[in-house]
Scaffold this motif. Structure first.
Motif, PDB file in Angstrom:
ATOM      1  N   MET A  76     -43.850   7.995 -27.226  1.00 41.15           N
ATOM      2  CA  MET A  76     -44.271   8.688 -28.444  1.00 41.15           C
ATOM      3  C   MET A  76     -44.648  10.142 -28.162  1.00 41.15           C
ATOM      4  O   MET A  76     -44.379  11.029 -28.963  1.00 41.15           O
ATOM      5  CB  MET A  76     -45.448   7.953 -29.075  1.00 41.15           C
ATOM      6  N   LEU A  77     -45.268  10.389 -27.030  1.00 47.86           N
ATOM      7  CA  LEU A  77     -45.596  11.778 -26.666  1.00 47.86           C
ATOM      8  C   LEU A  77     -44.326  12.593 -26.454  1.00 47.86           C
ATOM      9  O   LEU A  77     -44.252  13.768 -26.853  1.00 47.86           O
ATOM     10  CB  LEU A  77     -46.457  11.788 -25.400  1.00 47.86           C
ATOM     11  N   ALA A  78     -43.323  11.990 -25.827  1.00 49.17           N
ATOM     12  CA  ALA A  78     -42.051  12.705 -25.660  1.00 49.17           C
ATOM     13  C   ALA A  78     -41.405  12.982 -27.007  1.00 49.17           C
ATOM     14  O   ALA A  78     -40.862  14.076 -27.246  1.00 49.17           O
ATOM     15  CB  ALA A  78     -41.119  11.876 -24.772  1.00 49.17           C
ATOM     16  N   ALA A  79     -41.459  11.986 -27.917  1.00 47.31           N
ATOM     17  CA  ALA A  79     -40.906  12.200 -29.256  1.00 47.31           C
ATOM     18  C   ALA A  79     -41.674  13.279 -29.993  1.00 47.31           C
ATOM     19  O   ALA A  79     -41.088  14.110 -30.712  1.00 47.31           O
ATOM     20  CB  ALA A  79     -40.928  10.901 -30.049  1.00 47.31           C
ATOM     21  N   GLY A  80     -43.010  13.313 -29.825  1.00 47.34           N
ATOM     22  CA  GLY A  80     -43.798  14.363 -30.468  1.00 47.34           C
ATOM     23  C   GLY A  80     -43.470  15.745 -29.933  1.00 47.34           C
ATOM     24  O   GLY A  80     -43.377  16.721 -30.695  1.00 47.34           O
ATOM     25  N   GLY A  81     -43.277  15.847 -28.618  1.00 48.49           N
ATOM     26  CA  GLY A  81     -42.895  17.144 -28.054  1.00 48.49           C
ATOM     27  C   GLY A  81     -41.535  17.603 -28.552  1.00 48.49           C
ATOM     28  O   GLY A  81     -41.335  18.794 -28.860  1.00 48.49           O
ATOM     29  N   LEU A  82     -40.575  16.664 -28.668  1.00 49.05           N
ATOM     30  CA  LEU A  82     -39.253  17.010 -29.191  1.00 49.05           C
ATOM     31  C   LEU A  82     -39.335  17.451 -30.646  1.00 49.05           C
ATOM     32  O   LEU A  82     -38.652  18.397 -31.063  1.00 49.05           O
ATOM     33  CB  LEU A  82     -38.327  15.804 -29.044  1.00 49.05           C
ATOM     34  N   LEU A  83     -40.200  16.794 -31.423  1.00 49.04           N
ATOM     35  CA  LEU A  83     -40.361  17.167 -32.824  1.00 49.04           C
ATOM     36  C   LEU A  83     -40.950  18.567 -32.959  1.00 49.04           C
ATOM     37  O   LEU A  83     -40.511  19.356 -33.825  1.00 49.04           O
ATOM     38  CB  LEU A  83     -41.266  16.137 -33.513  1.00 49.04           C
ATOM     39  N   LEU A  84     -41.914  18.883 -32.109  1.00 50.93           N
ATOM     40  CA  LEU A  84     -42.463  20.256 -32.149  1.00 50.93           C
ATOM     41  C   LEU A  84     -41.401  21.282 -31.790  1.00 50.93           C
ATOM     42  O   LEU A  84     -41.348  22.384 -32.379  1.00 50.93           O
ATOM     43  CB  LEU A  84     -43.650  20.356 -31.184  1.00 50.93           C
ATOM     44  N   LEU A  85     -40.536  20.948 -30.831  1.00 45.31           N
ATOM     45  CA  LEU A  85     -39.469  21.870 -30.462  1.00 45.31           C
ATOM     46  C   LEU A  85     -38.502  22.082 -31.623  1.00 45.31           C
ATOM     47  O   LEU A  85     -38.089  23.224 -31.904  1.00 45.31           O
ATOM     48  CB  LEU A  85     -38.724  21.316 -29.242  1.00 45.31           C
ATOM     49  N   LEU A  86     -38.165  21.024 -32.336  1.00 38.57           N
ATOM     50  CA  LEU A  86     -37.275  21.161 -33.494  1.00 38.57           C
ATOM     51  C   LEU A  86     -37.923  21.984 -34.596  1.00 38.57           C
ATOM     52  O   LEU A  86     -37.250  22.798 -35.258  1.00 38.57           O
ATOM     53  CB  LEU A  86     -36.902  19.773 -34.019  1.00 38.57           C
ATOM     54  N   CYS A  87     -39.223  21.793 -34.802  1.00 38.05           N
ATOM     55  CA  CYS A  87     -39.928  22.592 -35.817  1.00 38.05           C
ATOM     56  C   CYS A  87     -39.942  24.067 -35.424  1.00 38.05           C
ATOM     57  O   CYS A  87     -39.790  24.958 -36.281  1.00 38.05           O
ATOM     58  CB  CYS A  87     -41.351  22.075 -35.988  1.00 38.05           C
ATOM     59  N   ALA A  88     -40.124  24.332 -34.131  1.00 38.08           N
ATOM     60  CA  ALA A  88     -40.118  25.735 -33.685  1.00 38.08           C
ATOM     61  C   ALA A  88     -38.745  26.356 -33.876  1.00 38.08           C
ATOM     62  O   ALA A  88     -38.621  27.522 -34.297  1.00 38.08           O
ATOM     63  CB  ALA A  88     -40.548  25.804 -32.220  1.00 38.08           C
ATOM     64  N   LEU A  89     -37.681  25.598 -33.568  1.00 40.13           N
ATOM     65  CA  LEU A  89     -36.327  26.131 -33.756  1.00 40.13           C
ATOM     66  C   LEU A  89     -36.001  26.336 -35.234  1.00 40.13           C
ATOM     67  O   LEU A  89     -35.156  27.181 -35.577  1.00 40.13           O
ATOM     68  CB  LEU A  89     -35.311  25.180 -33.126  1.00 40.13           C
ATOM     69  N   PHE A 126     -53.584  19.484 -38.564  1.00 36.19           N
ATOM     70  CA  PHE A 126     -53.035  20.812 -38.307  1.00 36.19           C
ATOM     71  C   PHE A 126     -51.646  21.014 -38.900  1.00 36.19           C
ATOM     72  O   PHE A 126     -51.042  22.078 -38.726  1.00 36.19           O
ATOM     73  CB  PHE A 126     -52.963  21.069 -36.794  1.00 36.19           C
ATOM     74  N   SER A 127     -51.116  19.973 -39.592  1.00 34.98           N
ATOM     75  CA  SER A 127     -49.745  20.092 -40.104  1.00 34.98           C
ATOM     76  C   SER A 127     -49.587  19.436 -41.483  1.00 34.98           C
ATOM     77  O   SER A 127     -48.711  18.617 -41.680  1.00 34.98           O
ATOM     78  CB  SER A 127     -48.773  19.459 -39.114  1.00 34.98           C
ATOM     79  N   LEU A 152     -40.592  27.184 -38.414  1.00 32.55           N
ATOM     80  CA  LEU A 152     -41.853  26.842 -39.073  1.00 32.55           C
ATOM     81  C   LEU A 152     -43.017  27.496 -38.338  1.00 32.55           C
ATOM     82  O   LEU A 152     -43.050  27.533 -37.105  1.00 32.55           O
ATOM     83  CB  LEU A 152     -42.043  25.327 -39.104  1.00 32.55           C
ATOM     84  N   ALA A 153     -43.980  27.982 -39.116  1.00 35.60           N
ATOM     85  CA  ALA A 153     -45.160  28.642 -38.548  1.00 35.60           C
ATOM     86  C   ALA A 153     -46.299  27.630 -38.498  1.00 35.60           C
ATOM     87  O   ALA A 153     -47.028  27.434 -39.477  1.00 35.60           O
ATOM     88  CB  ALA A 153     -45.559  29.856 -39.381  1.00 35.60           C
ATOM     89  N   LEU A 154     -46.422  26.921 -37.373  1.00 41.05           N
ATOM     90  CA  LEU A 154     -47.460  25.918 -37.183  1.00 41.05           C
ATOM     91  C   LEU A 154     -48.441  26.385 -36.108  1.00 41.05           C
ATOM     92  O   LEU A 154     -48.098  27.233 -35.269  1.00 41.05           O
ATOM     93  CB  LEU A 154     -46.832  24.584 -36.766  1.00 41.05           C
ATOM     94  N   PRO A 155     -49.663  25.830 -36.107  1.00 43.05           N
ATOM     95  CA  PRO A 155     -50.623  26.175 -35.044  1.00 43.05           C
ATOM     96  C   PRO A 155     -50.230  25.470 -33.735  1.00 43.05           C
ATOM     97  O   PRO A 155     -50.744  24.416 -33.385  1.00 43.05           O
ATOM     98  CB  PRO A 155     -51.954  25.642 -35.596  1.00 43.05           C
ATOM     99  N   TRP A 156     -49.301  26.117 -33.035  1.00 40.45           N
ATOM    100  CA  TRP A 156     -48.695  25.453 -31.882  1.00 40.45           C
ATOM    101  C   TRP A 156     -49.699  25.103 -30.794  1.00 40.45           C
ATOM    102  O   TRP A 156     -49.634  24.023 -30.194  1.00 40.45           O
ATOM    103  CB  TRP A 156     -47.595  26.348 -31.305  1.00 40.45           C
ATOM    104  N   LEU A 157     -50.639  26.003 -30.529  1.00 38.61           N
ATOM    105  CA  LEU A 157     -51.593  25.740 -29.459  1.00 38.61           C
ATOM    106  C   LEU A 157     -52.461  24.519 -29.769  1.00 38.61           C
ATOM    107  O   LEU A 157     -52.742  23.703 -28.887  1.00 38.61           O
ATOM    108  CB  LEU A 157     -52.471  26.975 -29.228  1.00 38.61           C
ATOM    109  N   LEU A 158     -52.884  24.410 -31.031  1.00 33.68           N
ATOM    110  CA  LEU A 158     -53.711  23.268 -31.405  1.00 33.68           C
ATOM    111  C   LEU A 158     -52.921  21.956 -31.306  1.00 33.68           C
ATOM    112  O   LEU A 158     -53.428  20.931 -30.825  1.00 33.68           O
ATOM    113  CB  LEU A 158     -54.245  23.457 -32.829  1.00 33.68           C
TER     114      LEU A 158
END
Length: 419
Positions: free
Chosen positions: A30-43, A98-99, A46-52
């Motif tokens: 699930m952590l790997a899936a969450g990291g992949l989802l954040l990468l897709l959102c960045a690509l 945060f999202s 989307l302007a999300l609080p990435w550090l948080l």
């Protein structure tokens, strides 16, 4: 009823550490899936609080690593399970806050931790975690950062929400299917173990009853055998000149001696294995003695060529072996073959008779209950007793019908060889 509802001692899984390890692996997934989802959102811009968001995922990853390490060190599994599920709930709440809060379609991921708690730690903790997840979800309606819309495009936001709903469903299905499948295998293994234990208990109860009957029979037969032995000795003295009668009386005396020795062994019990013996030579000697008691049976004994290994053979093996020999001789029309071999420290004996066959029901329950016997005085206990004895010695007994007729009994017994 209420006490049972909140009790935490009736979980479905006996091997809780394995369950905790499986949940830890699913958490890494699930952590790997969450990291992949954040990468897709960045690509996607989307302007999300990435550090948080990264901080929430990194904290959960660190916590999962610590839990796995503590489990390997032998810490109790149940507290680690509960701490891990609480960490999942808090990390998910933080990411959603945060999202977009409650509008985030990933809110359905609250369900897998609640399911795991209900299955693995039923009672007060499961109810508490469920209530905590409901409160956290409700709090997200008022406390959250807004979801960043791209140019206030409502259609884009709705399509993104639908994609998130599908992703939530896929992740939940993956988690639940993985864990429930594992749980089903655990329950099936437990049921198989319980069935085997019930069969073993039934067999032991039957053997205990047979042992009690045998002890009573040994006590009852001692006096008649001693009396007959004395009578035969007197008749030998009285009819010393009658050679044919004398030969019959000597045979009778030998048979009575064998009966007396069998009763003596039964009274004394099975003794531990003694000194090392030459395996195939001892088998041949024992079968030679058996031939003298069963002259009506044609026995074909086949031993492998080469050196005769020195082994220690438990004395309990011989009654089990001769039970099978007697059954094969009586069911096979007075003709049988016994073949011996030793491979990788395991003795294999193939006992073959060329007549008769066993029914499917007999083959299915062979060794677990007395077999139906076709012999006039047969009790059907021989195979059961042999199976139980060989199992206690670490061996196995299998029965098969031969295509050309007859029955094949295969005995396998581990025998550590002497230097």
């Amino acid at each position: 009823m209420l006490a049972q509802l909140f009790s935490s001692s009736s979980r479905l899984v006996a091997d809780l550490p394995d369950a905790v390890r499986l949940i830890a692996r699913l958490r890494w997934l699930m952590l790997a899936a969450g990291g992949l989802l954040l990468l897709l959102c960045a690509l996607s811009g989307l302007a999300l609080p990435w550090l948080l968001l990264l901080q929430a995922l990194a904290t959960l990853a660190l916590f999962n690593g610590v839990l796995s390490q503590r489990l390997r060190q032998g810490s109790p599994a149940l507290p680690l399970l509960r701490l891990g599920l609480l960490a999942d709930l808090l990390a998910l709440t933080e990411c959603m806050a945060f999202s977009g809060g409650a509008a985030n379609p990933l809110a359905s991921l609250y369900l897998p931790p609640v399911l795991f708690a209900a299955l693995l730690s039923p009672g007060l903790f499961a109810w508490g975690l469920s209530l905590l997840s409901m409160l956290a979800y409700a709090a997200l309606f008022g406390w959250h950062l807004p979801w960043p819309l791209q140019g206030s495009d409502a259609a884009y936001a709705f399509s993104l929400h639908l994609v998130g709903m599908w992703l939530t469903f896929a992740l939940s299905a993956l988690l639940i299917t993985s864990f429930v499948s594992w749980l089903a295998r655990q329950l099936a293994a437990r049921e198989a173990a319980l069935a085997a234990a019930r069969e073993t208990q039934l067999r032991d109860e039957q053997l205990l009853a047979v042992g009690m009957q045998a002890a009573g029979a040994a006590h009852s037969l001692s006096t008649p055998i001693n009396t007959l032995t004395l009578l035969v000795e007197d008749m030998l003295l009285q009819h010393a000149a009658d050679q044919p009668l004398r030969e019959d009386l000597q045979l009778m005396q030998a048979q009575l001696g064998s009966c007396a020795q069998a009763l003596a062994r039964l009274k004394q019990g099975i003794q531990p294995q003694g000194a090392a013996i030459a395996l195939f030579a001892t088998l041949a000697q024992q079968l030679s003695g058996w031939r003298s008691l069963r002259p009506d049976v044609r026995l074909d004994w086949q031993a492998p060529a080469g050196a005769d290994p020195q082994v220690r053979l438990d004395a309990a093996f011989w009654p089990a072996f001769f039970n099978l020999i007697n059954n094969a001789a009586e069911a096979g029309g007075g003709e049988l073959t016994v073949t011996a071999s030793l491979l990788d420290g395991q003795l294999q004996l193939d006992i073959i008779n060329r007549e008769g066959c066993l029914s499917a029901q007999q083959l299915q329950r062979a060794g677990l209950a007395p077999l139906d016997s076709d012999k006039p005085a047969g009790m059907g206990l021989g195979v059961m007793l042999s199976h139980a004895t060989l199992a206690r010695l670490g061996g196995t007994l299998t029965l098969d019908n031969r295509a050309e007729g007859g029955v094949h009994a295969c005995v396998r017994l581990p025998l550590p060889q002497e230097e």
